[in-house]
Write an enzyme that holds these catalytic residues in place. Structure first.
Site, PDB file in Angstrom:
ATOM      1  N   TYR A 112       0.832  -1.214   0.000  1.00 18.09           N
ATOM      2  CA  TYR A 112       0.000   0.000   0.000  1.00 18.09           C
ATOM      3  C   TYR A 112       0.869   1.267   0.000  1.00 18.09           C
ATOM      4  O   TYR A 112       0.628   2.208  -0.775  1.00 18.09           O
ATOM      5  CB  TYR A 112      -0.886  -0.062   1.241  1.00 18.09           C
ATOM      6  CG  TYR A 112      -1.834   1.078   1.474  1.00 18.09           C
ATOM      7  CD1 TYR A 112      -3.054   1.137   0.806  1.00 18.09           C
ATOM      8  CD2 TYR A 112      -1.538   2.084   2.390  1.00 18.09           C
ATOM      9  CE1 TYR A 112      -3.951   2.172   1.048  1.00 18.09           C
ATOM     10  CE2 TYR A 112      -2.422   3.111   2.641  1.00 18.09           C
ATOM     11  CZ  TYR A 112      -3.623   3.156   1.967  1.00 18.09           C
ATOM     12  OH  TYR A 112      -4.505   4.189   2.212  1.00 18.09           O
ATOM     13  N   LYS A 168       1.004   4.166  -2.782  1.00 14.80           N
ATOM     14  CA  LYS A 168       0.621   5.539  -2.447  1.00 14.80           C
ATOM     15  C   LYS A 168       1.765   6.525  -2.698  1.00 14.80           C
ATOM     16  O   LYS A 168       1.521   7.685  -3.049  1.00 14.80           O
ATOM     17  CB  LYS A 168       0.159   5.613  -0.988  1.00 14.80           C
ATOM     18  CG  LYS A 168      -1.193   4.918  -0.746  1.00 14.80           C
ATOM     19  CD  LYS A 168      -2.271   5.438  -1.669  1.00 14.80           C
ATOM     20  CE  LYS A 168      -3.674   5.197  -1.141  1.00 14.80           C
ATOM     21  NZ  LYS A 168      -4.707   5.576  -2.136  1.00 14.80           N
TER      22      LYS A 168
HETATM   23  N1  NAD Z   1      -9.569   5.819   5.665  1.00 14.46           N
HETATM   24  C1  NAD Z   1      -8.447   6.485   5.837  1.00 14.46           C
HETATM   25  O1  NAD Z   1      -8.106   6.920   6.949  1.00 14.46           O
HETATM   26  C2  NAD Z   1      -7.551   6.744   4.648  1.00 14.46           C
HETATM   27  C3  NAD Z   1      -6.332   7.402   4.865  1.00 14.46           C
HETATM   28  C4  NAD Z   1      -5.516   7.688   3.783  1.00 14.46           C
HETATM   29  C5  NAD Z   1      -5.914   7.343   2.493  1.00 14.46           C
HETATM   30  N2  NAD Z   1      -7.102   6.667   2.305  1.00 14.46           N
HETATM   31  C6  NAD Z   1      -7.482   6.331   0.935  1.00 14.46           C
HETATM   32  O2  NAD Z   1      -8.796   6.805   0.676  1.00 14.46           O
HETATM   33  C7  NAD Z   1      -9.383   6.004  -0.356  1.00 14.46           C
HETATM   34  C8  NAD Z   1     -10.774   5.533   0.070  1.00 14.46           C
HETATM   35  O3  NAD Z   1     -10.643   4.618   1.140  1.00 14.46           O
HETATM   36  P1  NAD Z   1     -11.761   4.424   2.274  1.00 14.46           P
HETATM   37  O4  NAD Z   1     -11.042   4.519   3.561  1.00 14.46           O
HETATM   38  O5  NAD Z   1     -12.924   5.303   2.007  1.00 14.46           O
HETATM   39  O6  NAD Z   1     -12.143   2.878   2.046  1.00 14.46           O
HETATM   40  P2  NAD Z   1     -13.561   2.164   1.700  1.00 14.46           P
HETATM   41  O7  NAD Z   1     -13.303   0.707   1.752  1.00 14.46           O
HETATM   42  O8  NAD Z   1     -14.643   2.704   2.559  1.00 14.46           O
HETATM   43  O9  NAD Z   1     -13.851   2.624   0.206  1.00 14.46           O
HETATM   44  C9  NAD Z   1     -13.066   2.171  -0.880  1.00 14.46           C
HETATM   45  C10 NAD Z   1     -14.007   1.826  -2.024  1.00 14.46           C
HETATM   46  O10 NAD Z   1     -13.230   1.438  -3.167  1.00 14.46           O
HETATM   47  C11 NAD Z   1     -13.955   0.390  -3.825  1.00 14.46           C
HETATM   48  N3  NAD Z   1     -13.041  -0.381  -4.679  1.00 14.46           N
HETATM   49  C12 NAD Z   1     -12.112  -1.291  -4.287  1.00 14.46           C
HETATM   50  N4  NAD Z   1     -11.495  -1.822  -5.365  1.00 14.46           N
HETATM   51  C13 NAD Z   1     -12.042  -1.232  -6.461  1.00 14.46           C
HETATM   52  C14 NAD Z   1     -11.809  -1.372  -7.860  1.00 14.46           C
HETATM   53  N5  NAD Z   1     -10.884  -2.232  -8.343  1.00 14.46           N
HETATM   54  N6  NAD Z   1     -12.539  -0.613  -8.711  1.00 14.46           N
HETATM   55  C15 NAD Z   1     -13.482   0.255  -8.236  1.00 14.46           C
HETATM   56  N7  NAD Z   1     -13.757   0.392  -6.921  1.00 14.46           N
HETATM   57  C16 NAD Z   1     -13.035  -0.334  -6.037  1.00 14.46           C
HETATM   58  C17 NAD Z   1     -14.529  -0.429  -2.691  1.00 14.46           C
HETATM   59  O11 NAD Z   1     -15.610  -1.242  -3.127  1.00 14.46           O
HETATM   60  C18 NAD Z   1     -14.941   0.662  -1.696  1.00 14.46           C
HETATM   61  O12 NAD Z   1     -16.287   1.053  -1.871  1.00 14.46           O
HETATM   62  C19 NAD Z   1      -8.396   4.876  -0.628  1.00 14.46           C
HETATM   63  O13 NAD Z   1      -7.600   5.202  -1.761  1.00 14.46           O
HETATM   64  C20 NAD Z   1      -7.553   4.852   0.621  1.00 14.46           C
HETATM   65  O14 NAD Z   1      -6.282   4.289   0.381  1.00 14.46           O
HETATM   66  C21 NAD Z   1      -7.923   6.366   3.355  1.00 14.46           C
END
Ligand code: NAD
Length: 305
Positions: free
Chosen positions: A171, A175
């Site tokens: 990851y 990123k």
């Molecule tokens: N939650 C945090 O604190 C955090 C921190 C830093 C970065 N992020 C990033 O934010 C983004 C969203 O994450 P989140 O925390 O909302 O997670 P989440 O699991 O709630 O949402 C991610 C979504 O992506 C969809 N997904 C997965 N693989 C896919 C694909 N191949 N094609 C299309 N859709 C797909 C999933 O079905 C899900 O609905 C990610 O890129 C994550 O790395 C999150």
């Protein structure tokens, strides 16, 4: 009253849940028509479903305009179709928010090559493919001189990629590469009017709930309109909406973290400290004295004070 994104068309990937759902709701609130993409996977990338429908329903219930897409951001065919669907449905494309993500955390000696490949595929290949097809679309418009392109790409990076995180070598690598993708494509696309930035969001989501010590996920729509929660998954969404607007034409190639009530501009690799100079060819047997400086002791993990 005109809104920030009136007349704009946006694609938000992975918008069925969490942070992406927050972005889709926010963009729609400011007047954009939104293609809500989501493959509907579990947090580890297995399975598929119609999770995009719930976000589309929330947007339309609130008077906005949205359409669902169930494609996989790692697929060349699906990402091309996403750009085509946005243009065919809404007549144009202005904004791409690359947000879809999964995690498969394990220390590097336990992580499998499959864990590495799938995480890279969704985050990095997915962001590159969407950028590739959107760039082809915007370049063809710029070449036909149909007016200025005000294209916007907002990528999603993470603290893991920017400063490292134990157990996330797949990851964090993806990123960090997304920050590199942002810098390079911002250079390539600015002459046709397209900006490319990355945000590092935070929030209690299904994804963060896999990390020990984090609270259970909340979806952005579970909070009231004026309710503040420091880890609201939609906390970074206003920044995404602004970066997507015409006001943000001068902001490109930036990596911006949005954590709780703070917005941070990240600085990339710089030549921070010159540790030696003057030799035309370094002698490996003498470099021990060069690297004996205390700087390295304070920087090595485990030796840090
Ligand atoms: N939650 C945090 O604190 C955090 C921190 C830093 C970065 N992020 C990033 O934010 C983004 C969203 O994450 P989140 O925390 O909302 O997670 P989440 O699991 O709630 O949402 C991610 C979504 O992506 C969809 N997904 C997965 N693989 C896919 C694909 N191949 N094609 C299309 N859709 C797909 C999933 O079905 C899900 O609905 C990610 O890129 C994550 O790395 C999150």
């Amino acid at each position: 009253m005109s809104r920030l994104l009136d007349g704009k068309v946006a694609i938000v990937t992975g918008a069925g849940h969490g942070i992406g759902r927050g972005h889709a709701l926010e963009l729609a609130k400011h007047g954009a028509s939104v293609l809500v993409n989501d493959l509907g996977t579990e947090v580890d990338g297995t399975g598929s479903g119609r999770d995009a429908d719930a976000t589309v329903a929330l947007i339309t219930d609130r008077g906005g305009v949205a359409v669902a897409n169930y494609g996989d951001v790692g697929s060349e065919r699906d990402t091309k179709e996403m750009v085509d669907q946005a243009v065919e449905t809404f007549g144009r494309l202005d904004i791409v928010v690359n947000n879809a993500g999964i995690v498969r955390d394990r220390v590097v000696w336990k992580m499998t090559p499959e864990d590495f490949d799938l995480v890279m595929r969704v985050h990095l290949r997915g962001s590159w493919l969407m950028t590739h097809f959107a760039a082809i679309h915007w370049r063809s418009i710029a070449q036909k001189a149909e007016g200025p392109v005000r294209g916007r790409i907002v990528n999603t990076t993470s603290g893991a990629g920017l400063v490292g995180n134990f157990g996330q070598s797949n990851y964090a690598t993806a990123k960090a590469a997304i920050a590199g993708l942002t810098l390079t494509t911002s250079l390539e696309l600015y002459s046709i009017g397209v900006t490319v930035n990355a945000i590092g969001p935070g929030g209690l989501t299904r994804l963060s709930a896999t990390i020990p010590g984090f609270d259970a996920a909340i979806e952005p729509d579970e909070l009231g309109d004026d309710e503040y929660h420091p880890l609201d998954p939609a906390g970074s969404s206003p920044v995404v909406a602004w970066l997507a607007s015409d006001e943000a034409q001068h902001v490109t190639g930036q990596v911006i973290r949005v954590l709780r009530d703070r917005i941070y501009l990240m600085e990339g690799w710089t030549e921070a400290v010159e540790v030696a100079s003057g030799e035309r060819r370094w002698d490996a047997t003498k470099l021990g004295t060069v690297f004996a400086t205390d700087i390295f002791k304070t920087r090595a993990p485990g030796l840090r004070a």
